[in-house]
Design an enzyme around this catalytic site. Structure first.
Site: not given
Ligand code: IPE
Ligand code: IPE
Ligand code: MG
Length: 279
Positions: A57, A85, A40, A88, A53
């Site tokens: 990634h 997820s 995350d 997502n 963003r």
């Molecule tokens: C969890 O992260 C899923 C992945 C890292 C793929 P999210 O960023 O989606 O989780 P929440 O929404 O903060 O719980």
């Molecule tokens: C994790 O990073 C990657 C995925 C969930 C695909 P995030 O995209 O959730 O990053 P934050 O939580 O917004 O910083």
């Molecule tokens: Mg996240």
């Protein structure tokens, strides 16, 4: 009994810091067999850098490459990472598309090295909603690496633990309705083997980067007795050194599984005073 956790034999020297791991010593018996990571914080990392963003990634994918190699070099048996997820899909189309293309290009670029590391790769999660091209890539990857005997690397994409449990329950219910199995046969091992992680040991060490203290629907059954490790580090900044710190932290923990500490139980057997304490 103290052995270096750097091993594996098949690894090539890593140019980006894995060699520091050779200084780390952990009793092999205290190594986590299965490490799960919620990768995350790509977005927060990018924001802090004033970047998009997508750039976050991309940086996260580079980190994943380094961590797979480091975990494999350390002799980790199973590494499971959360890439996307079932929740997502709620993100903007552009971001979802970017992520799916990134997974595809990650596989295209990295599969040879993953294979050369003797890593067996598998995908967890629902197989719907992906393009035919990506589905084919997943199948090819699983087939190509399927006979490898080194670390097992699970990538959870379109994965949700509740969805996984429901899929397992449905398939077991169908087999029971067809008279293939009896309800009595459904024990913990049977159920574990109906999940996407069939054959893997339970999660020992559950890591989440970027500071949020939640599980976000990841490996709920498999992590029943996992040790949790939360770090403020955003995923793109997570390093093999921090992975080794998490492993050292894990190795120092007392896992009781509802029982008693081994040394406390031992003392209790031999000493009068501790027997009294037990009464
Ligand atoms: C969890 O992260 C899923 C992945 C890292 C793929 P999210 O960023 O989606 O989780 P929440 O929404 O903060 O719980
Ligand atoms: C994790 O990073 C990657 C995925 C969930 C695909 P995030 O995209 O959730 O990053 P934050 O939580 O917004 O910083
Ligand atoms: Mg996240």
């Amino acid at each position: 009994m103290w052995k270096k956790i750097f091993g594996g034999g098949k690894s090539t020297p890593a140019p980006d810091g894995d060699d520091l791991l050779s200084n780390l010593a952990v009793d092999r018996e205290r190594m986590p067999r299965h490490i799960a990571i919620v990768m995350d914080g790509n977005g927060r990392w990018a924001k802090a850098q004033g970047r998009s963003r997508s750039a976050g990634h991309e940086a996260g994918a580079r980190t994943l490459k380094r961590i797979v190699r480091a975990a494999s070099n350390m002799g980790v048996e199973v590494l499971t990472v959360y890439a996307f997820s079932t929740e997502n899909w709620k993100r903007p189309h552009r971001e979802v598309d970017f992520l799916l293309n990134l997974f595809d290009s990650f596989l295209a670029k990295e599969i040879s090295e993953i294979h050369a590391q003797n890593v067996r790769m598998r995908f967890l999660g629902r197989r719907d909603r992906f393009t035919d091209r990506f589905l084919q890539r997943m199948e090819d990857t699983e087939e190509r690496t399927g006979h490898n005997t080194g670390m097992r690397f699970n990538l959870a994409a379109n994965y949700g633990s509740q969805d996984e449990i429901l899929r397992a329950v449905r398939s077991i219910a169908q087999r029971a309705a067809a008279g293939e199995i009896t309800p009595e046969e459904i024990d913990e091992t049977f159920f574990s083997n109906a999940l996407d992680t069939a054959g893997d040991p339970p999660v020992d060490l559950f890591i989440r980067t970027s500071g949020d203290l939640r599980l976000s629907n990841f490996l709920l059954w498999q992590s029943a007795y996992a040790e949790l490790y939360f770090t403020e580090t955003h995923w793109p900044d997570f390093t093999p050194e921090e992975l080794s710190r998490a492993i050292e932290d894990f190795a120092g923990r007392s896992r009781r599984f509802g029982g008693l500490d081994a040394h406390v139980a031992g003392k209790r057997k031999s000493g009068r005073r501790s027997r009294a304490l037990c009464e």
